[in-house]
Design an enzyme around this catalytic site. Sequence first.
Site, PDB file in Angstrom:
ATOM      1  N   TYR A 131      -3.722  -0.770  10.239  1.00  0.00           N
ATOM      2  CA  TYR A 131      -3.012  -0.947   8.939  1.00  0.00           C
ATOM      3  C   TYR A 131      -1.722  -0.349   8.396  1.00  0.00           C
ATOM      4  CZ  TYR A 131      -4.020  -0.484   3.786  1.00  0.00           C
ATOM      5  OH  TYR A 131      -3.855  -0.211   2.204  1.00  0.00           O
ATOM      6  N   SER A 156       0.713  -1.071   0.018  1.00  0.00           N
ATOM      7  CA  SER A 156       0.062   0.227  -0.107  1.00  0.00           C
ATOM      8  C   SER A 156       1.278   1.179   0.073  1.00  0.00           C
ATOM      9  CB  SER A 156      -1.085  -0.158   1.053  1.00  0.00           C
ATOM     10  OG  SER A 156      -1.413   1.236   1.515  1.00  0.00           O
ATOM     11  N   LYS A 200       1.696  -1.826   6.854  1.00  0.00           N
ATOM     12  CA  LYS A 200       1.919  -2.314   5.498  1.00  0.00           C
ATOM     13  C   LYS A 200       3.391  -2.113   4.980  1.00  0.00           C
ATOM     14  CE  LYS A 200      -1.837  -3.784   3.338  1.00  0.00           C
ATOM     15  NZ  LYS A 200      -2.067  -4.572   1.916  1.00  0.00           N
TER      16      LYS A 200
END
Length: 244
Positions: free
Chosen positions: A153, A140, A157
């Site tokens: 998150y 990401s 990533k």
Amino acid sequence: MTSPWGGDRPFTAVVTGAGSGIGLALAAQLRERGAELVLADVDRAAVLGAAERLGATAVVADVADPEAVEQLAEQASGARFVCLNAGIVGPSVGAPWEVPAAEWDRVFAVNVAGVVNGLRAFVPRLLGAAEPAHVLVTASLAGMTVFPGGGAYGPSKHAVAAVVAHAAMALEGTPVGIGMICPALVATGMSPVGADPADVAREALRAVDDGVFAVVPPEWRAAVVDQLATVAAGGRPTPPAPAG
């Protein structure tokens, strides 16, 4: 690295998180390239529906479970292209201390351990086959630069990007390649707005064709470099912004 779909020989591709979003788009475009598909997702209804539409084999599996991923690799023993795409955001998007412990654990279990489980299960098999093969990981933009908020998150990533870079160094000189895509917002179950998953998948497979290691949106590349340079020089990070 030679693409695993080079020539007229059919190839088998595995896609995790294939029930929707980028995973489903990758599966559809791999089918167009002649792949025999093995699709995995924790959502039974979604992966069965995707497999029916694409003429694929469906496997219900949680990538956070090492044994489940090992069984997936056994079922797709002839795979030469593996998309480790499964990922989740988590409901909390605040500062690190605002994210419950169980949520940290689950996000890292799926996003990071899911990739590690996939590498552990598939890479030895790919190396043992001694044929051109490739692993494509969905990372990401949030793993290349730090945004305010985002809960667990973004940190997960960042870990994924480090794992992929480490794997690339370890695979140097072998017939097995690895790369990652680092998209910004994509219109999937994780976000109601963003790029079309089909466009992201198309660019990802083009990058494999061209031997590109990481796909980062062009408008964000300067922001990624600038934030890292600021921190490396001892400065405090500031929120990134796209060019233009």
